[in-house]
Design a protein around this motif. Structure first.
Motif, PDB file in Angstrom:
ATOM      1  N   THR A 105       0.704  -1.320   0.095  1.00 55.19           N
ATOM      2  CA  THR A 105      -0.142   0.047  -0.007  1.00 55.19           C
ATOM      3  C   THR A 105       0.915   1.337  -0.087  1.00 55.19           C
ATOM      4  OG1 THR A 105      -0.202   0.006   2.396  1.00 55.19           O
ATOM      5  CG2 THR A 105      -1.864  -1.196   1.480  1.00 55.19           C
ATOM      6  N   ASP A 106       0.248   2.475  -0.200  1.00 54.24           N
ATOM      7  CA  ASP A 106       1.119   3.544  -0.259  1.00 54.24           C
ATOM      8  C   ASP A 106       1.577   3.888   1.243  1.00 54.24           C
ATOM      9  OD1 ASP A 106       0.533   4.036  -2.971  1.00 54.24           O
ATOM     10  OD2 ASP A 106      -1.252   5.512  -2.536  1.00 54.24           O
ATOM     11  N   ALA A 107       0.763   3.510   2.278  1.00 63.49           N
ATOM     12  CA  ALA A 107       1.515   3.521   3.644  1.00 63.49           C
ATOM     13  C   ALA A 107       2.525   2.805   3.895  1.00 63.49           C
ATOM     14  CB  ALA A 107       0.299   3.371   4.547  1.00 63.49           C
ATOM     15  N   GLU A 108       2.382   1.365   3.365  1.00 65.88           N
ATOM     16  CA  GLU A 108       3.700   0.715   3.375  1.00 65.88           C
ATOM     17  C   GLU A 108       4.803   1.124   2.554  1.00 65.88           C
ATOM     18  OE1 GLU A 108       1.769  -3.657   4.052  1.00 65.88           O
ATOM     19  OE2 GLU A 108       1.785  -2.799   2.176  1.00 65.88           O
ATOM     20  N   ARG A 109       4.735   1.803   1.747  1.00 61.43           N
ATOM     21  CA  ARG A 109       5.774   2.051   0.798  1.00 61.43           C
ATOM     22  C   ARG A 109       6.415   3.455   1.491  1.00 61.43           C
ATOM     23  NH1 ARG A 109       4.174   5.426  -4.288  1.00 61.43           N
ATOM     24  NH2 ARG A 109       3.471   6.948  -2.664  1.00 61.43           N
ATOM     25  N   GLN A 110       5.608   4.212   2.162  1.00 64.82           N
ATOM     26  CA  GLN A 110       6.281   5.235   2.926  1.00 64.82           C
ATOM     27  C   GLN A 110       7.074   5.007   3.951  1.00 64.82           C
ATOM     28  OE1 GLN A 110       6.425   8.658   2.141  1.00 64.82           O
ATOM     29  NE2 GLN A 110       7.240   9.118   3.960  1.00 64.82           N
ATOM     30  N   LEU A 127       3.616  11.956  10.508  1.00 66.21           N
ATOM     31  CA  LEU A 127       2.093  11.989  10.241  1.00 66.21           C
ATOM     32  C   LEU A 127       1.555  13.485   9.859  1.00 66.21           C
ATOM     33  CD1 LEU A 127       1.413  10.163  13.593  1.00 66.21           C
ATOM     34  CD2 LEU A 127       1.216   9.080  11.313  1.00 66.21           C
ATOM     35  N   ALA A 128       2.661  14.141  10.056  1.00 67.25           N
ATOM     36  CA  ALA A 128       2.276  15.678   9.758  1.00 67.25           C
ATOM     37  C   ALA A 128       1.998  15.842   8.205  1.00 67.25           C
ATOM     38  CB  ALA A 128       3.117  16.630  10.253  1.00 67.25           C
ATOM     39  N   GLN A 129       2.700  14.861   7.488  1.00 68.06           N
ATOM     40  CA  GLN A 129       2.407  15.224   5.884  1.00 68.06           C
ATOM     41  C   GLN A 129       1.017  14.773   5.450  1.00 68.06           C
ATOM     42  OE1 GLN A 129       5.424  12.612   3.977  1.00 68.06           O
ATOM     43  NE2 GLN A 129       6.873  13.087   5.622  1.00 68.06           N
ATOM     44  N   SER A 130       0.160  13.954   6.209  1.00 66.60           N
ATOM     45  CA  SER A 130      -0.998  14.045   5.940  1.00 66.60           C
ATOM     46  C   SER A 130      -2.040  14.843   6.771  1.00 66.60           C
ATOM     47  CB  SER A 130      -1.485  12.275   6.141  1.00 66.60           C
ATOM     48  OG  SER A 130      -1.194  12.142   7.348  1.00 66.60           O
ATOM     49  N   GLY A 131      -1.737  15.907   7.557  1.00 62.74           N
ATOM     50  CA  GLY A 131      -2.405  16.699   8.321  1.00 62.74           C
ATOM     51  C   GLY A 131      -1.776  16.986   9.619  1.00 62.74           C
ATOM     52  N   TRP A 132      -1.429  18.238   9.888  1.00 61.88           N
ATOM     53  CA  TRP A 132      -0.828  18.708  11.002  1.00 61.88           C
ATOM     54  C   TRP A 132      -1.898  18.963  12.238  1.00 61.88           C
ATOM     55  CZ3 TRP A 132       4.148  20.132  11.926  1.00 61.88           C
ATOM     56  CH2 TRP A 132       4.781  20.189  10.613  1.00 61.88           C
ATOM     57  N   ALA A 133      -3.198  18.977  11.959  1.00 61.47           N
ATOM     58  CA  ALA A 133      -4.305  19.005  12.837  1.00 61.47           C
ATOM     59  C   ALA A 133      -4.601  17.797  13.519  1.00 61.47           C
ATOM     60  CB  ALA A 133      -5.318  20.230  12.831  1.00 61.47           C
ATOM     61  N   VAL A 165      -0.365  15.823  16.575  1.00 67.71           N
ATOM     62  CA  VAL A 165      -0.278  16.778  17.738  1.00 67.71           C
ATOM     63  C   VAL A 165       0.276  15.826  18.983  1.00 67.71           C
ATOM     64  CG1 VAL A 165      -1.562  18.219  19.149  1.00 67.71           C
ATOM     65  CG2 VAL A 165      -2.107  18.281  16.787  1.00 67.71           C
ATOM     66  N   SER A 166      -0.080  14.484  19.048  1.00 68.17           N
ATOM     67  CA  SER A 166       0.146  13.967  20.285  1.00 68.17           C
ATOM     68  C   SER A 166       1.750  13.407  20.239  1.00 68.17           C
ATOM     69  CB  SER A 166      -0.826  12.524  20.333  1.00 68.17           C
ATOM     70  OG  SER A 166      -2.164  13.015  20.463  1.00 68.17           O
ATOM     71  N   PHE A 167       1.778  12.677  19.018  1.00 70.70           N
ATOM     72  CA  PHE A 167       3.277  12.591  19.051  1.00 70.70           C
ATOM     73  C   PHE A 167       4.361  13.643  18.987  1.00 70.70           C
ATOM     74  CE2 PHE A 167       1.792   8.395  17.384  1.00 70.70           C
ATOM     75  CZ  PHE A 167       2.316   7.802  17.979  1.00 70.70           C
ATOM     76  N   LEU A 168       3.927  14.793  18.416  1.00 71.03           N
ATOM     77  CA  LEU A 168       4.556  16.015  18.400  1.00 71.03           C
ATOM     78  C   LEU A 168       5.086  16.397  19.702  1.00 71.03           C
ATOM     79  CD1 LEU A 168       4.062  17.671  15.131  1.00 71.03           C
ATOM     80  CD2 LEU A 168       5.880  16.571  15.621  1.00 71.03           C
ATOM     81  N   ALA A 169       3.713  16.531  20.536  1.00 66.79           N
ATOM     82  CA  ALA A 169       3.735  16.983  22.036  1.00 66.79           C
ATOM     83  C   ALA A 169       4.668  16.049  22.801  1.00 66.79           C
ATOM     84  CB  ALA A 169       2.393  17.185  22.456  1.00 66.79           C
ATOM     85  N   LEU A 170       4.484  14.734  22.731  1.00 67.97           N
ATOM     86  CA  LEU A 170       5.020  13.730  23.365  1.00 67.97           C
ATOM     87  C   LEU A 170       6.577  13.928  23.217  1.00 67.97           C
ATOM     88  CD1 LEU A 170       5.029  11.114  25.225  1.00 67.97           C
ATOM     89  CD2 LEU A 170       4.914   9.970  23.074  1.00 67.97           C
ATOM     90  N   MET A 184       5.987  19.238   2.462  1.00 64.77           N
ATOM     91  CA  MET A 184       4.930  18.548   1.803  1.00 64.77           C
ATOM     92  C   MET A 184       3.544  19.057   2.180  1.00 64.77           C
ATOM     93  SD  MET A 184       3.995  15.946  -0.027  1.00 64.77           S
ATOM     94  CE  MET A 184       5.544  14.734   0.135  1.00 64.77           C
ATOM     95  N   THR A 185       3.244  19.714   3.561  1.00 62.38           N
ATOM     96  CA  THR A 185       2.098  20.151   3.588  1.00 62.38           C
ATOM     97  C   THR A 185       2.015  21.570   2.699  1.00 62.38           C
ATOM     98  OG1 THR A 185       2.203  19.626   5.808  1.00 62.38           O
ATOM     99  CG2 THR A 185       0.577  21.528   5.320  1.00 62.38           C
ATOM    100  N   LEU A 186       3.022  22.328   2.612  1.00 64.74           N
ATOM    101  CA  LEU A 186       2.928  23.544   1.815  1.00 64.74           C
ATOM    102  C   LEU A 186       2.574  23.075   0.323  1.00 64.74           C
ATOM    103  CD1 LEU A 186       3.386  26.539   1.828  1.00 64.74           C
ATOM    104  CD2 LEU A 186       5.745  26.077   1.332  1.00 64.74           C
ATOM    105  N   PHE A 187       3.101  21.749  -0.130  1.00 65.79           N
ATOM    106  CA  PHE A 187       3.042  21.538  -1.569  1.00 65.79           C
ATOM    107  C   PHE A 187       1.586  20.979  -1.935  1.00 65.79           C
ATOM    108  CE2 PHE A 187       3.033  17.700  -4.689  1.00 65.79           C
ATOM    109  CZ  PHE A 187       3.680  18.397  -5.548  1.00 65.79           C
ATOM    110  N   VAL A 188       1.099  20.444  -1.081  1.00 64.97           N
ATOM    111  CA  VAL A 188      -0.465  19.950  -1.105  1.00 64.97           C
ATOM    112  C   VAL A 188      -1.474  21.205  -1.015  1.00 64.97           C
ATOM    113  CG1 VAL A 188      -2.293  18.765  -0.121  1.00 64.97           C
ATOM    114  CG2 VAL A 188      -0.065  17.769  -0.130  1.00 64.97           C
ATOM    115  N   GLU A 189      -1.085  21.883  -0.007  1.00 62.39           N
ATOM    116  CA  GLU A 189      -2.125  23.292   0.194  1.00 62.39           C
ATOM    117  C   GLU A 189      -2.035  24.164  -0.967  1.00 62.39           C
ATOM    118  OE1 GLU A 189      -4.080  23.865   2.616  1.00 62.39           O
ATOM    119  OE2 GLU A 189      -3.699  21.772   3.503  1.00 62.39           O
ATOM    120  N   THR A 190      -0.940  24.329  -1.711  1.00 61.65           N
ATOM    121  CA  THR A 190      -0.758  25.201  -2.711  1.00 61.65           C
ATOM    122  C   THR A 190      -1.149  24.825  -4.243  1.00 61.65           C
ATOM    123  OG1 THR A 190       1.567  24.734  -3.002  1.00 61.65           O
ATOM    124  CG2 THR A 190       1.150  26.833  -1.608  1.00 61.65           C
TER     125      THR A 190
END
Length: 470
Positions: free
Chosen positions: A27-32, A202-208, A213-218, A396-402
């Motif tokens: 899957t794409d997730a496994e590839r990543q 994980l942020a590559q598919s959504g920062w919010a 948020v949990s892993f970054l905060a941890l 990656m976030t910037l790439f998708v958002e633009t």
């Protein structure tokens, strides 16, 4: 060679992934995760690997890391399932975390002063700076002509050469005044860095998202706890004195900026060459080489300028030139040519980074006590890995958002990424000018407060007494 193969391995597999995905039905997730497993283990364990090199022995750590890295590469190259491939990549990253600081700290304690040290670090920096694009080119050649598995199996050659070279030429060195490992610090910082790196993936598919948020905060909390532990323990994993020096801290920041550019933006170059310009993986890999070739060609000139003017202004100027290359790439169009729109930008980036990567590791490790060489080398590697991970997630976030995608309509996304990368480089230039001081002899001195102190005098006093203050 070690630095070349470790950075190269972060990009060479990218070219092989499409065919590996088809063969294993991933899957794409496994590839990543084939990419993430390597970066996660590498980044999370670098500080522990650096301290182990100091305490256990740098030559012993180097040999163990090289043998383990080669074995994991064989496992990955001969894997039969996606789970095996991902696991092998994780073990590659773990042994790389032992190998990288051992190699860099060995360089630090072998070349202690003068022009010899500056040139040794120049060679090491050029290997690191050119490895990402060389990895793309080599990956294209191997995938095209002998199969994707050889993107992993090729490491056998490097491993054999590394082991033979270490046995023949390296002498053992370790910190005689340190007899223990900060176990709790090792556990906390490893989990902290793992949380940060995983959160960024994980942020590559959504920062919010809750997971991001949990892993970054941890990760942030655990790194803060680690700092508290290091301030109180007798044998710290990372002596905080390594970070207190302003020049050294500035060099670590610049190293993170270099990681952001190489790890965070080169992937988008490969996307543009293949999805917009229609290049094959092989041609795309070769087309990315001008950046690395230019950097290598200017290594000698950059070394002379470093020896003459010091690191402060040389690094700042290099970062600004590289930023100019990134800004040039923002004018990419769907119908534009490689020679008019891509090639000049790559040349500018290659020129600029030659004047950054030659001095940055030298400055970051100048004056580091013999007993802390491995720990400081771990910080150098961690800076680059975390800088690259943060940049990759943000870009990656910037790439998708633009409006970026994976076809010919993705040019706007690439322009946004290169604009952001240019801004990061300009910020790095400003910080370099503000934080990095110029010593009378940047190759042989330690920046200790306002005064440069001769390394050899320091080293002798350390060996004579474990209670010497740095």
């Amino acid at each position: 060679m070690t630095q070349l193969v470790l950075v190269l391995d972060a990009t060479i597999v990218n070219v092989a992934l499409p065919k590996a995905q088809i063969e294993f039905g991933m899957t794409d997730a496994e590839r990543q995760w084939v990419v993430t497993a390597y970066v996660l283990a590498f980044g999370a364990l670098l500080l522990l690997g650096g301290r182990l090199a100091d305490v256990w022995g740098r030559r012993r750590s180097f040999l163990t890391g090289m043998i383990g890295f080669g074995a994991a590469s064989i496992w990955g190259g001969l894997s039969h399932t996606s789970v095996e491939l991902i696991s092998a990549r994780g073990f590659q990253g773990a042994f790389a975390a032992l190998l990288a600081p051992a190699a860099l700290s060995m360089l630090t304690v072998t070349f202690t002063s003068g022009k010899e040290r500056a040139r040794a670090f120049a060679v090491f920096g050029i290997a690191a700076g050119s490895a990402a694009t060389i990895g793309m080119a080599l990956g294209g050649v191997l995938t095209e002509f002998v199969g994707w598995r050889w993107c992993l199996l090729v490491n056998i050659v490097f491993a054999v050469l590394g082991v033979l070279g270490a046995l023949a030429f390296m002498k053992e060195s370790k910190a005689n005044d340190h007899h223990g490992i900060d176990v709790w610090g090792a556990i906390v910082v490893t989990l902290g860095f793992a949380g940060l790196v995983y959160g960024l993936t994980l942020a590559q598919s959504g920062w919010a998202s809750i997971g991001t948020v949990s892993f970054l905060a941890l990760g942030v909390v655990l790194v803060a706890v680690f700092v508290v532990i290091e301030s109180k323990t007798r044998y710290p994993l990372l002596p905080l004195r390594v970070l207190r020096n302003r020049t050294r801290a500035g060099a670590f920041i610049v190293q993170a900026v270099v990681g952001a550019v190489y790890i965070g933006s080169t992937m988008f170059l490969a996307f543009h060459l293949q999805t917009v310009l229609g290049f094959s993986p092989l041609v795309a890999g070769v087309a990315s080489l001008p950046m690395a070739v230019t950097t290598m060609a200017l290594a000698s000139l950059a070394t002379r300028q470093f020896e003459r003017f010091g690191a402060r202004y040389v690094m700042a100027a290099g970062l600004l030139i590289a930023a100019g290359g990134m800004f040039y790439l923002t004018q990419l169009t769907v119908d534009g040519s490689y020679w008019a729109q891509v090639f000049p930008g790559l040349l500018l980036i290659g020129i600029g980074l030659a004047f950054v990567i030659v001095p940055v590791q030298n400055v970051g490790l100048a004056g580091v006590p013999w007993s802390d060489a491995g720990a400081a080398s771990g910080v150098v590697g961690s800076s680059m890995q975390l800088g690259g991970s943060i940049a990759l997630a943000v870009f990656m976030t910037l790439f998708v958002e633009t409006g970026g995608g994976y076809g010919r309509g993705s040019v706007a996304g690439y322009a946004a990424v290169y604009l952001a990368a240019g801004i990061v480089l300009v910020a790095g230039a400003i910080l370099s000018a503000l934080l990095v001081r110029r010593a009378p002899d940047a190759g042989s001195s330690e920046w200790d407060g306002e005064n440069a102190v001769d390394w050899n005098q320091r080293s002798s006093s350390t060996e004579a007494s474990a209670s010497s203050k740095w």
